[in-house]
Design an enzyme around this catalytic site. Structure first.
Site, short mmCIF file in Angstrom:
data_model
loop_
_atom_site.label_atom_id
_atom_site.label_comp_id
_atom_site.label_asym_id
_atom_site.label_seq_id
_atom_site.Cartn_x
_atom_site.Cartn_y
_atom_site.Cartn_z
N ARG A 67 0.78 -1.12 -0.05
CA ARG A 67 0.00 0.07 0.11
C ARG A 67 0.96 1.14 -0.01
NH1 ARG A 67 1.43 1.83 4.78
NH2 ARG A 67 1.47 0.65 6.32
N CYS A 170 4.08 7.02 10.43
CA CYS A 170 3.60 7.55 9.11
C CYS A 170 4.75 8.64 8.53
CB CYS A 170 2.41 8.78 9.52
SG CYS A 170 1.34 7.71 10.55
#
Length: 209
Positions: A67, A170
């Site tokens: 992803r 992140c």
């Protein structure tokens, strides 16, 4: 959009099943699908995640994934949403923004203030849903294959936020993660239970189906 509710599913099993859903959607055998579930503790990371941002091997499995996005944590108390959507039929110009907007609508319905963080040009590192004081509540990582999306989002409901401290979450060294439970405690109110969060998320996406 079809809603599918699952309980706790091992990450590898969920990814294998999602690949099957994508093939079925590409062939027109199923409708657009929102799958809501949880995972046992796991840290996942995209192909472009620098090794320096990953934790040392430990008790929590570390799994590479196909992803977008960088490293993130999944575990109990976190609502995972996988979106299997045919973009050729729906056609949102920016699928990540569409997901962000749906989640913001869901959080507002639960009485939680939430925003996007957009910069000109749009910065990939700021993808997700944030509190107005710039703490991250939802992480998003998507893939599009054959016109169909996979993967989706992770919304911290009662997540163990300490788990994010073992690596660079992140791709943002200074990011502060938060959860619905933490936000509710700060306001002196009762946090929404996961069942209510699932309903709000499903209603937000189905309303704009």
């Amino acid at each position: 959009m079809q809603r599918v509710d699952l309980g706790q599913v091992e990450y590898g099993q969920a990814i294998a099943e999602m690949a099957g859903w994508v093939r079925q959607r590409q062939q027109g055998l199923i409708a657009d699908r929102l799958v809501l579930l949880n995972h046992p503790p796991v840290i996942t990371y995209g192909a472009r995640t620098p090794a320096a941002e990953l934790p040392a091997p430990g008790a929590i499995p570390l799994v590479p994934v196909d992803r977008g996005g960088q490293a993130t944590y999944h575990g109990p108390g976190q609502l995972i949403g996988y979106l299997v959507v045919n973009l050729r039929e729906r056609g949102p110009a920016d699928v990540v923004r569409w997901v962000e907007d749906g989640l913001i609508r869901a959080l507002h319905a639960l009485g939680v203030a939430a925003i996007r963080r957009d910069t000109p040009p749009r910065a990939q590192s700021l993808v997700g849903v944030w509190t107005p004081d710039h703490r991250k509540l939802v992480s998003i990582g998507m893939r599009i294959r054959g016109g169909v999306t996979s993967h989706g989002f992770a919304l911290n409901v009662t997540s163990d936020l300490a788990a994010f401290e073992a690596f660079t979450a992140c791709g943002l060294p200074e990011v502060a993660m938060t959860s619905l439970a933490e936000l509710a405690a700060e306001r002196g109110v009762t946090a929404p239970v996961e069942a209510a969060v699932r309903d709000a998320v499903a209603e937000a996406f189905q309303a704009r189906a």
